[in-house]
Scaffold this motif. Structure first.
Motif, PDB file in Angstrom:
ATOM      1  N   MET A 274      64.987 -31.728  99.026  1.00 14.10           N
ATOM      2  CA  MET A 274      65.507 -32.456  97.863  1.00 14.10           C
ATOM      3  C   MET A 274      66.371 -33.621  98.312  1.00 14.10           C
ATOM      4  SD  MET A 274      68.590 -30.182  96.238  1.00 14.10           S
ATOM      5  CE  MET A 274      70.264 -30.343  96.879  1.00 14.10           C
ATOM      6  N   GLY A 275      66.469 -34.597  97.426  1.00 12.26           N
ATOM      7  CA  GLY A 275      67.358 -35.715  97.655  1.00 12.26           C
ATOM      8  C   GLY A 275      68.701 -35.447  97.008  1.00 12.26           C
ATOM      9  N   SER A 276      69.252 -36.439  96.336  1.00 12.41           N
ATOM     10  CA  SER A 276      70.590 -36.334  95.756  1.00 12.41           C
ATOM     11  C   SER A 276      70.499 -35.652  94.393  1.00 12.41           C
ATOM     12  CB  SER A 276      71.207 -37.734  95.641  1.00 12.41           C
ATOM     13  OG  SER A 276      72.557 -37.657  95.254  1.00 12.41           O
ATOM     14  N   ILE A 277      70.380 -34.316  94.423  1.00 11.62           N
ATOM     15  CA  ILE A 277      70.250 -33.490  93.215  1.00 11.62           C
ATOM     16  C   ILE A 277      71.498 -32.624  93.113  1.00 11.62           C
ATOM     17  CG2 ILE A 277      68.788 -31.882  91.954  1.00 11.62           C
ATOM     18  CD1 ILE A 277      67.403 -34.488  92.797  1.00 11.62           C
ATOM     19  N   HIS A 278      72.112 -32.554  91.944  1.00 13.92           N
ATOM     20  CA  HIS A 278      73.417 -31.908  91.802  1.00 13.92           C
ATOM     21  C   HIS A 278      73.436 -31.034  90.552  1.00 13.92           C
ATOM     22  CE1 HIS A 278      74.726 -34.906  94.788  1.00 13.92           C
ATOM     23  NE2 HIS A 278      73.915 -35.707  94.114  1.00 13.92           N
ATOM     24  N   MET A 279      73.988 -29.811  90.698  1.00 17.17           N
ATOM     25  CA  MET A 279      74.107 -28.867  89.583  1.00 17.17           C
ATOM     26  C   MET A 279      75.572 -28.792  89.180  1.00 17.17           C
ATOM     27  SD  MET A 279      70.996 -27.477  89.027  1.00 17.17           S
ATOM     28  CE  MET A 279      71.238 -25.850  88.332  1.00 17.17           C
ATOM     29  N   HIS A 280      75.908 -29.292  87.997  1.00 22.70           N
ATOM     30  CA  HIS A 280      77.274 -29.245  87.499  1.00 22.70           C
ATOM     31  C   HIS A 280      77.345 -28.355  86.246  1.00 22.70           C
ATOM     32  CE1 HIS A 280      78.633 -33.256  89.556  1.00 22.70           C
ATOM     33  NE2 HIS A 280      78.112 -32.388  90.404  1.00 22.70           N
ATOM     34  N   HIS A 281      78.459 -27.643  86.121  1.00 23.83           N
ATOM     35  CA  HIS A 281      78.686 -26.728  84.994  1.00 23.83           C
ATOM     36  C   HIS A 281      77.559 -25.684  84.910  1.00 23.83           C
ATOM     37  CE1 HIS A 281      81.853 -29.466  83.742  1.00 23.83           C
ATOM     38  NE2 HIS A 281      80.989 -30.453  83.812  1.00 23.83           N
ATOM     39  N   MET A 282      77.224 -25.142  86.049  1.00 18.11           N
ATOM     40  CA  MET A 282      76.173 -24.131  86.143  1.00 18.11           C
ATOM     41  C   MET A 282      76.793 -22.744  85.967  1.00 18.11           C
ATOM     42  SD  MET A 282      74.031 -23.519  89.655  1.00 18.11           S
ATOM     43  CE  MET A 282      73.112 -22.025  90.002  1.00 18.11           C
ATOM     44  N   THR A 283      76.092 -21.851  85.282  1.00 19.16           N
ATOM     45  CA  THR A 283      76.537 -20.467  85.113  1.00 19.16           C
ATOM     46  C   THR A 283      75.411 -19.542  85.554  1.00 19.16           C
ATOM     47  OG1 THR A 283      77.918 -21.071  83.215  1.00 19.16           O
ATOM     48  CG2 THR A 283      77.427 -18.747  83.511  1.00 19.16           C
ATOM     49  N   ALA A 284      75.702 -18.678  86.521  1.00 19.56           N
ATOM     50  CA  ALA A 284      74.707 -17.717  87.008  1.00 19.56           C
ATOM     51  C   ALA A 284      75.314 -16.325  86.922  1.00 19.56           C
ATOM     52  CB  ALA A 284      74.294 -18.037  88.441  1.00 19.56           C
ATOM     53  N   ILE A 285      74.660 -15.432  86.172  1.00 17.89           N
ATOM     54  CA  ILE A 285      75.191 -14.097  85.918  1.00 17.89           C
ATOM     55  C   ILE A 285      74.155 -13.050  86.297  1.00 17.89           C
ATOM     56  CG2 ILE A 285      76.103 -12.532  84.161  1.00 17.89           C
ATOM     57  CD1 ILE A 285      76.854 -15.019  82.521  1.00 17.89           C
TER      58      ILE A 285
ATOM     59  N   LYS B  93      79.297 -28.020  91.190  1.00 21.32           N
ATOM     60  CA  LYS B  93      80.636 -28.378  90.718  1.00 21.32           C
ATOM     61  C   LYS B  93      80.919 -27.714  89.368  1.00 21.32           C
ATOM     62  CE  LYS B  93      83.710 -32.375  90.014  1.00 21.32           C
ATOM     63  NZ  LYS B  93      84.290 -31.926  88.727  1.00 21.32           N
ATOM     64  N   ASP B  94      82.184 -27.295  89.204  1.00 20.95           N
ATOM     65  CA  ASP B  94      82.639 -26.725  87.923  1.00 20.95           C
ATOM     66  C   ASP B  94      81.705 -25.619  87.437  1.00 20.95           C
ATOM     67  OD1 ASP B  94      84.856 -28.439  87.743  1.00 20.95           O
ATOM     68  OD2 ASP B  94      83.627 -30.030  86.879  1.00 20.95           O
ATOM     69  N   SER B  95      81.333 -24.741  88.351  1.00 16.89           N
ATOM     70  CA  SER B  95      80.350 -23.706  88.027  1.00 16.89           C
ATOM     71  C   SER B  95      80.952 -22.316  88.185  1.00 16.89           C
ATOM     72  CB  SER B  95      79.118 -23.861  88.924  1.00 16.89           C
ATOM     73  OG  SER B  95      78.475 -25.108  88.694  1.00 16.89           O
ATOM     74  N   VAL B  96      80.329 -21.352  87.511  1.00 13.47           N
ATOM     75  CA  VAL B  96      80.794 -19.970  87.534  1.00 13.47           C
ATOM     76  C   VAL B  96      79.629 -19.064  87.930  1.00 13.47           C
ATOM     77  CG1 VAL B  96      81.726 -18.053  86.187  1.00 13.47           C
ATOM     78  CG2 VAL B  96      82.544 -20.389  85.772  1.00 13.47           C
ATOM     79  N   PHE B  97      79.888 -18.193  88.899  1.00 12.76           N
ATOM     80  CA  PHE B  97      78.889 -17.242  89.371  1.00 12.76           C
ATOM     81  C   PHE B  97      79.463 -15.836  89.214  1.00 12.76           C
ATOM     82  CE2 PHE B  97      78.318 -21.237  91.491  1.00 12.76           C
ATOM     83  CZ  PHE B  97      76.956 -21.408  91.634  1.00 12.76           C
ATOM     84  N   VAL B  98      78.730 -14.983  88.539  1.00 14.29           N
ATOM     85  CA  VAL B  98      79.186 -13.612  88.317  1.00 14.29           C
ATOM     86  C   VAL B  98      78.166 -12.664  88.941  1.00 14.29           C
ATOM     87  CG1 VAL B  98      79.811 -11.860  86.625  1.00 14.29           C
ATOM     88  CG2 VAL B  98      80.329 -14.272  86.179  1.00 14.29           C
TER      89      VAL B  98
ATOM     90  N   VAL C 198      83.747 -20.996  90.899  1.00 16.45           N
ATOM     91  CA  VAL C 198      84.346 -19.661  90.979  1.00 16.45           C
ATOM     92  C   VAL C 198      83.244 -18.620  91.160  1.00 16.45           C
ATOM     93  CG1 VAL C 198      85.720 -17.933  89.756  1.00 16.45           C
ATOM     94  CG2 VAL C 198      86.276 -20.355  89.504  1.00 16.45           C
ATOM     95  N   TRP C 199      83.505 -17.635  92.050  1.00 15.51           N
ATOM     96  CA  TRP C 199      82.606 -16.502  92.243  1.00 15.51           C
ATOM     97  C   TRP C 199      83.360 -15.225  91.890  1.00 15.51           C
ATOM     98  CZ3 TRP C 199      81.976 -21.004  94.578  1.00 15.51           C
ATOM     99  CH2 TRP C 199      80.669 -21.487  94.763  1.00 15.51           C
ATOM    100  N   ILE C 200      82.755 -14.373  91.068  1.00 18.63           N
ATOM    101  CA  ILE C 200      83.420 -13.186  90.542  1.00 18.63           C
ATOM    102  C   ILE C 200      82.570 -11.947  90.822  1.00 18.63           C
ATOM    103  CG2 ILE C 200      84.305 -12.068  88.446  1.00 18.63           C
ATOM    104  CD1 ILE C 200      84.525 -14.929  87.239  1.00 18.63           C
ATOM    105  N   ASN C 201      83.194 -10.935  91.416  1.00 18.87           N
ATOM    106  CA  ASN C 201      82.614  -9.593  91.509  1.00 18.87           C
ATOM    107  C   ASN C 201      81.271  -9.575  92.252  1.00 18.87           C
ATOM    108  OD1 ASN C 201      83.001  -6.887  91.144  1.00 18.87           O
ATOM    109  ND2 ASN C 201      82.203  -6.819  89.065  1.00 18.87           N
ATOM    110  N   TYR C 202      81.280 -10.108  93.457  1.00 18.87           N
ATOM    111  CA  TYR C 202      80.086 -10.053  94.298  1.00 18.87           C
ATOM    112  C   TYR C 202      80.150  -8.940  95.343  1.00 18.87           C
ATOM    113  CZ  TYR C 202      77.497 -14.068  92.597  1.00 18.87           C
ATOM    114  OH  TYR C 202      76.737 -14.915  91.827  1.00 18.87           O
ATOM    115  N   ARG C 203      81.237  -8.168  95.331  1.00 21.31           N
ATOM    116  CA  ARG C 203      81.386  -7.054  96.262  1.00 21.31           C
ATOM    117  C   ARG C 203      81.140  -7.532  97.692  1.00 21.31           C
ATOM    118  NH1 ARG C 203      78.225  -2.337  92.776  1.00 21.31           N
ATOM    119  NH2 ARG C 203      79.747  -2.209  91.075  1.00 21.31           N
TER     120      ARG C 203
END
Length: 248
Positions: free
Chosen positions: A136-147, A182-187, A221-226
């Motif tokens: 990939m080239g200049s590809i950016h994921m902002h305000h991403m949420t992965a649960i 950027k500005d993303s949350v991973f649970v 932020v990454w939450i509860n990945y043990r």
């Protein structure tokens, strides 16, 4: 090109196991060979992939050779992609197969990078990745949420491939200063579901760093990945080993 897809629901895309293309066997709720469209407020549920971007260098048709120097999907921009969601797909939410290298002139790799930001992608319970690209080239994921993603990394890109567009072919990547995440949350696991997931390491990792430098993650932020690693490189994925991975 130049289409608007807004507020659509794709449910259970069915594989065509006798199909000639990989995208027939791992179908997406939304498939395209042309990036320059608007994708807004769409949802893909179950099935294999959410979005399947299969971008050729030029239109694939004997009758369309007239466009081979003026239409170049692999180097094109996206119109907009924002507020899209994937729920419990067996594969990836946004899959780039195999390459997407947007440049200011899509048909001229030396014209300079054209950064693209994918906004507000939500992935819940996907079976593989929230975002996946081979090159990939200049590809950016902002305000991403992965649960509660299962299986593979939440975000993975094997290589940066930017066409040496600003460095005169001296480096494979250019420093753009835009965070890739950027500005993303991973649970990893929601608290109410912890009893159903007793394993301390149920997936490989969260972010698989590309085999190149200048990878940036900021304000996430990454939450509860043990015991699941958050960042990990892959020096020999799909290629001979390259020990130049770097992130900040």
């Amino acid at each position: 090109r130049f289409n608007v897809l807004e507020g659509n629901l794709a449910v259970g895309a069915i594989p065509l196991l006798s199909g000639m293309l990989e995208s027939d066997q791992e179908p997406g709720g939304f498939w395209t060979a042309a990036m320059n469209n608007v994708w807004r407020d769409n949802t893909a549920v179950t099935g294999s992939e959410g979005w399947y971007f299969q971008l050729p260098k030029h239109p694939i048709s004997m009758s369309m050779d007239v466009y081979k120097d003026s239409i170049c999907p692999v180097g094109d921009r996206i119109g907009e992609i924002s507020r899209n969601r994937c729920h419990h797909t067996t594969g990836t939410c946004i899959r780039v197969y195999l390459t997407w290298v947007p440049t200011k002139d899509p048909c001229n790799t030396l014209s300079g990078e054209n950064p693209q930001i994918l906004f507000n992608t939500t992935c819940w319970g996907v079976g593989n990745n929230c975002f996946n690209a081979m090159k990939m080239g200049s590809i950016h994921m902002h305000h991403m949420t992965a649960i509660e993603g299962m299986g593979g990394p939440d975000w993975t890109a094997i290589k940066f491939h930017r066409g040496d567009s600003m460095s005169g072919a001296k480096w494979t990547t250019d420093y753009m200063g835009i965070p890739h995440i950027k500005d993303s949350v991973f649970v990893g696991i929601l608290p109410q579901n912890e009893a159903a997931f007793p394993d301390l390491k149920w997936k490989s990792l969260s972010v698989e760093m590309p085999q190149d430098e200048q990878f940036i993650v900021r304000d996430s932020v990454w939450i509860n990945y043990r015991k699941v690693p958050i960042f990990m490189d892959c020096a020999a994925c799909w290629s001979p080993a390259k020990w130049r991975g770097g992130a900040f």
